[in-house]
Each structure stands twice: as C-alpha cells, then as structure tokens.
Design a protein around this motif. Sequence first.
Motif, mmCIF file in Angstrom:
data_model
loop_
_atom_site.group_PDB
_atom_site.id
_atom_site.type_symbol
_atom_site.label_atom_id
_atom_site.label_comp_id
_atom_site.label_asym_id
_atom_site.label_seq_id
_atom_site.Cartn_x
_atom_site.Cartn_y
_atom_site.Cartn_z
ATOM 1 N N ASP A 266 35.454 -4.649 -5.687
ATOM 2 C CA ASP A 266 35.329 -3.840 -6.761
ATOM 3 C C ASP A 266 36.783 -2.870 -7.030
ATOM 4 O O ASP A 266 37.297 -2.580 -7.857
ATOM 5 C CB ASP A 266 34.047 -2.894 -6.884
ATOM 6 N N GLY A 267 36.962 -2.509 -5.719
ATOM 7 C CA GLY A 267 38.109 -1.591 -5.659
ATOM 8 C C GLY A 267 39.389 -2.234 -5.952
ATOM 9 O O GLY A 267 40.428 -1.499 -6.568
ATOM 10 N N LEU A 268 39.508 -3.510 -5.525
ATOM 11 C CA LEU A 268 40.674 -4.186 -5.980
ATOM 12 C C LEU A 268 40.870 -4.454 -7.365
ATOM 13 O O LEU A 268 41.863 -4.289 -8.035
ATOM 14 C CB LEU A 268 40.543 -5.701 -5.394
ATOM 15 N N ARG A 269 39.506 -4.746 -8.064
ATOM 16 C CA ARG A 269 39.478 -4.853 -9.553
ATOM 17 C C ARG A 269 40.048 -3.791 -10.209
ATOM 18 O O ARG A 269 40.909 -3.629 -11.114
ATOM 19 C CB ARG A 269 38.478 -5.329 -9.857
ATOM 20 N N LEU A 270 39.401 -2.380 -9.664
ATOM 21 C CA LEU A 270 39.816 -1.290 -10.453
ATOM 22 C C LEU A 270 41.300 -0.964 -10.241
ATOM 23 O O LEU A 270 41.902 -0.576 -11.313
ATOM 24 C CB LEU A 270 39.184 -0.163 -9.509
ATOM 25 N N VAL A 271 42.031 -1.059 -9.180
ATOM 26 C CA VAL A 271 43.400 -0.921 -9.114
ATOM 27 C C VAL A 271 44.019 -2.103 -10.100
ATOM 28 O O VAL A 271 45.250 -1.429 -10.718
ATOM 29 C CB VAL A 271 43.963 -1.104 -7.762
ATOM 30 N N ALA A 272 43.814 -3.176 -10.090
ATOM 31 C CA ALA A 272 44.319 -4.326 -11.069
ATOM 32 C C ALA A 272 44.164 -3.873 -12.622
ATOM 33 O O ALA A 272 45.125 -4.132 -13.159
ATOM 34 C CB ALA A 272 43.810 -5.398 -10.720
ATOM 35 N N GLU A 273 43.007 -3.204 -12.808
ATOM 36 C CA GLU A 273 42.895 -2.855 -14.104
ATOM 37 C C GLU A 273 43.679 -1.552 -14.538
ATOM 38 O O GLU A 273 43.979 -1.668 -15.572
ATOM 39 C CB GLU A 273 41.445 -2.811 -14.390
ATOM 40 N N ARG A 274 43.626 -0.750 -13.638
ATOM 41 C CA ARG A 274 44.123 0.513 -14.198
ATOM 42 C C ARG A 274 45.563 0.479 -14.013
ATOM 43 O O ARG A 274 46.665 1.112 -14.856
ATOM 44 C CB ARG A 274 43.660 1.514 -13.325
ATOM 45 N N ILE A 275 46.266 -0.305 -13.150
ATOM 46 C CA ILE A 275 47.675 -0.199 -12.802
ATOM 47 C C ILE A 275 48.830 -0.641 -13.878
ATOM 48 O O ILE A 275 49.850 -0.519 -13.994
ATOM 49 C CB ILE A 275 48.032 -0.866 -11.484
ATOM 50 N N VAL A 276 48.063 -1.425 -14.814
ATOM 51 C CA VAL A 276 48.808 -2.014 -16.035
ATOM 52 C C VAL A 276 49.207 -0.810 -16.979
ATOM 53 O O VAL A 276 50.261 -1.120 -17.690
ATOM 54 C CB VAL A 276 47.984 -2.929 -16.755
ATOM 55 N N GLU A 277 48.637 0.358 -16.977
ATOM 56 C CA GLU A 277 49.583 1.254 -17.510
ATOM 57 C C GLU A 277 50.753 1.600 -17.203
ATOM 58 O O GLU A 277 51.378 2.379 -17.848
ATOM 59 C CB GLU A 277 48.485 2.610 -17.606
ATOM 60 N N THR A 278 51.199 1.182 -15.867
ATOM 61 C CA THR A 278 52.643 1.530 -15.473
ATOM 62 C C THR A 278 53.650 0.600 -15.771
ATOM 63 O O THR A 278 54.468 0.539 -15.287
ATOM 64 C CB THR A 278 52.615 1.856 -14.052
ATOM 65 N N GLY A 279 53.027 -0.590 -16.388
ATOM 66 C CA GLY A 279 53.658 -1.578 -16.759
ATOM 67 C C GLY A 279 53.851 -2.842 -15.570
ATOM 68 O O GLY A 279 54.420 -3.963 -15.742
ATOM 69 N N VAL A 280 52.975 -2.489 -14.551
ATOM 70 C CA VAL A 280 53.049 -3.661 -13.382
ATOM 71 C C VAL A 280 51.713 -4.616 -13.615
ATOM 72 O O VAL A 280 50.832 -4.573 -14.190
ATOM 73 C CB VAL A 280 52.276 -2.966 -12.193
#
Length: 514
Positions: A89-103
Amino acid sequence: MSSNGLICFTNCLLPQEDGTFVEKDLWIDETRGVILDAQKTFFLRRERPDKIIDLGGNILSPGLIDIQINGGYGFDFSVYEDNDGAYMDGLRLVAERIVETGVTALVPTLITQEKSLYPKLLNLLKPWSPPNAAHLLGWHAEGPFIQMAKRGAHAPPFLLNAAEGFKSFETIYGQDNLADAEDWLMSCGLTQDALGVRIITAAPEVDGVMSAINEFAKRGGCFSIGHSIATTDMATTAVRRGARLITHLFNAMPQLHHRDPSIIGLLGSSPFFASGATYTPFPVSTAAHSKKPSNSDTTGTPPKKAAHASEAFDEIETPPQTPVLLATQRVQAQDDKATLPGTGAITPLPLSRSATYVGGQVEPLQRPYFELIVDGIHAHPNSVRLAYTAYPEGCILITDAMKILDPHLKDGVHPWRDGRNFVKEGDKLYLEGTTTLAGSVVTLDKCVRNFAHFTGCSLAESIKCATFNPARCLGIENRKGTLRAGADADLVILDRQGNVISTWIRGKVVWGKK
C-alpha cells in the motif's frame, strides 16, 4: 462509431535524444499505451487520430525517471513492519502521488539496514505497475557493503564486508534476487520483455566487493560505486570489471585531488589509458616537515629557503583524502593485477585515436554514468557544471529523496525512524541534532529546472539527464525515457520553464495541474 484510441499531440516541442528540441506532432495509441510512428500509422493503417490535443507551444517530454529515491509522502521504502499488504500500500501511495512531479518511473532505494530484512524487501520490490501510477522498476540496494568512513546517515552496526565475494551478496540479498535477469523476472511472474532493474551501491575497497562486481554485471545488474574511499586505480578497476554508475557524485566520497582524483576522477578518464597501467605521482615526503629549521644540515649544505618553495619542484606534504596504501593493498589481495601506487608507468601516447598502442592492443575505458542531486545543497552549482561539462552523456539527475518528500510539506521537524527526526528547511534535510545531510526533499522536476540554471544548458539537455540518460544506463531506453515509436506512452507536459502541466501513463492522463 467506436474510437480507434489514436491521439495526436500538436503544436508542441519534443525533446530529442541528442538534447535538442524539434517542433513536431506526436501520435500515441492510448488503448495499447504506446508511442506510434505517425507516418506508418497514417499510410499503412489509413487511420486518423480520433483526438487532437493542441499543446500551445509547450513541451511534450518522456516521463522523468528517478533511479534513487528512498521514499515519499510519508512512506519509507526501508521500513517493513511485518505486513506485506501495508508495505505494498505504501509503494502504491508513492507511485500514485509522485506523478505530480512528472516522474513516471522510479527505482525504490533501500538504505543500509538489518541484514535479515533484505531478502523480504527486495522480493516485495519486484517490478510493478499499479494502475494510474508511476512504474516501479525494481530495486536499488544502497549498502550494506559500504565504507564506514563515508557512511553518511547509514547505521554503523549494519555495515558489512563481503569476505566471501559474490556469495556474501547472495547471502544478504537472497539468491533469487540476484539470479540471472531472465530467471529473476520469471520468478517475479513477469515475461522476459518486462522491465526489471536491480542496482547495488557498494564500495570497491571493502573486502570482497571488487571480486563480486563482474558476476553481478553478468547477471544483468547495475553496479554503482558509492559511499567509498576508493583510489583512482581501484575505481578504474571497478569500472573495467563492470561498474557503470557512480552514486550521488561528490557526496560520500573523497573530494577531487589532483594527484589522486579518486571516484570523481572517473569523469575525466581517458579511453586511451592502458588497462593495468598506473600513474606514478610525484613522491610525497613527510621527512622535510619533521625537521626543524636550522642554519645548515649535517652535511654543511645550506637548507632550502621557504621563500623559494614551489609545489611544482619541491616535495610537499598534501593531506591525504583517502588511506591510499592500505586500501590498495586490500584490493591487491583480491586482484593480482592491481598495482600499488608508484610502481607502474604511464603507457606511451597512442599514435592515433584508436585502441592500438605502441605497447599492444588496449580495450578503451567506458566512463561510468554518474548521479547528481541538483538541489543546490548537495553540490555547488559550479561543481554541477564542472561534472556535466566533463561528461554530459553520463549525467543522471536523481532526488535521493526521503519519506517526507512532498512538494506541499511545510518546513519543520518531522519523524524519520528509530526515534530520530528530520529537520526540513526548504530543500535542505538533515538529521536533528547534527549537520549530517540525510537525503533530500527536492522533486525531480525541480532538479531539471535547477540543472538548466546551474549549467547554462538548454532545457532539452536538462530533460535528457532525467529521461534518456537514466534509461540508457539501465538498458531500458527502447521502452522508457524516449519518444521512439514503440516506447511506452509515459509522458509529461511541461511549460517553457519546465513546470509540470500534466502527466500521462501508458497514454492516459493521471495528473493535471488545476
């Protein structure tokens, strides 16, 4: 009439693999999630795009790739609380949120920790693409085979040597996690054409590490030199054995010294410097500095006058940056070809720009890629420019971000782990009660903007360092970090200043600026 899933981006600038911009349309297939060859699609399939998106002169770039990131949005990749579900769940959270930085793709990084956790965590960090989120490409193990003197924020009790060479790596990381690339992907339930990344950061001078590099490289892994006091000869030997990356250049390594430039000096390595040859430095003596000044020595010869001292002609003592002799002796025990400083000679100059020398055939040295944290804190702008100028094709931008990475987070004291805290001051992050830098909180899109300002390079060249260069280092440039036909349609739309407008994963919008 049903949609054919074709999208055409028009009126946009496309960053190229050579670091330039071209004004050109880009077609993608949002159904398959891939980039298309527009001409072939139009002439062979005789189809026009259902949707045309006018970008108003903005930049359409491959998605950014972060190959060293420790966590974000409150989740630490190195913390496991005996719950696989919570960790995923933690991995998914980072993957979902970090797209706001263009990653659009990242390599979760584990810092040094208790050895029993590695097999479990590395198994959980298999390649994964959660829906509507950045791709998790695999894992980056930073430690535990690193140098105590350059450990940074890594916990000393967990540091290890590799006395049994590659077998020590298998014992710590798990045999399955270090299997041949194809076997590893199959063990992850993935096909051979899946993208699987495994990076190990280790210090070549630590006992047993040097002998393990070649085996890891043969198995499809990326060995990175870092947290190390390796001499130039040792760092060069590591590269010849298969190391192809330097972890966060300038940080956790000896600083550049003109007589032994150490790891940083790899950026200036000549491809025509013969394998096995060593540079013989001007001898450094401490004898002259142990004597007190006198009117004459025991032979009656007048002493040298200090006013005439010259670094170019006189023996002087230079404070050592690394324990050169001791470290080299360790490597010599592992490598019969290693040569102690001062015992070799410089190979004669080549007669032409080829790998043929007066002394015989020599394989050219391929300089390694190098990571840079471009937050204006971990490396001075002048140092960033110096490194990029030395070897622009090898430059890779990273964040080395910690769990509190979040562009919306305010400054102050924030919890880390084991009862310790971070102190965040802008983009500066250090351990509470110390002056030790502890990773960063800078975002990768900001690193791209900073890099262009620091070096004076174009925004297209800066983008290349966060897209194509990391992809090429990891051998995935046919699928990621590029706008080639057939590559994944992982895209980021940027304005002319490099700010993120929207992020696309496999041809679909996953984040947009409000």
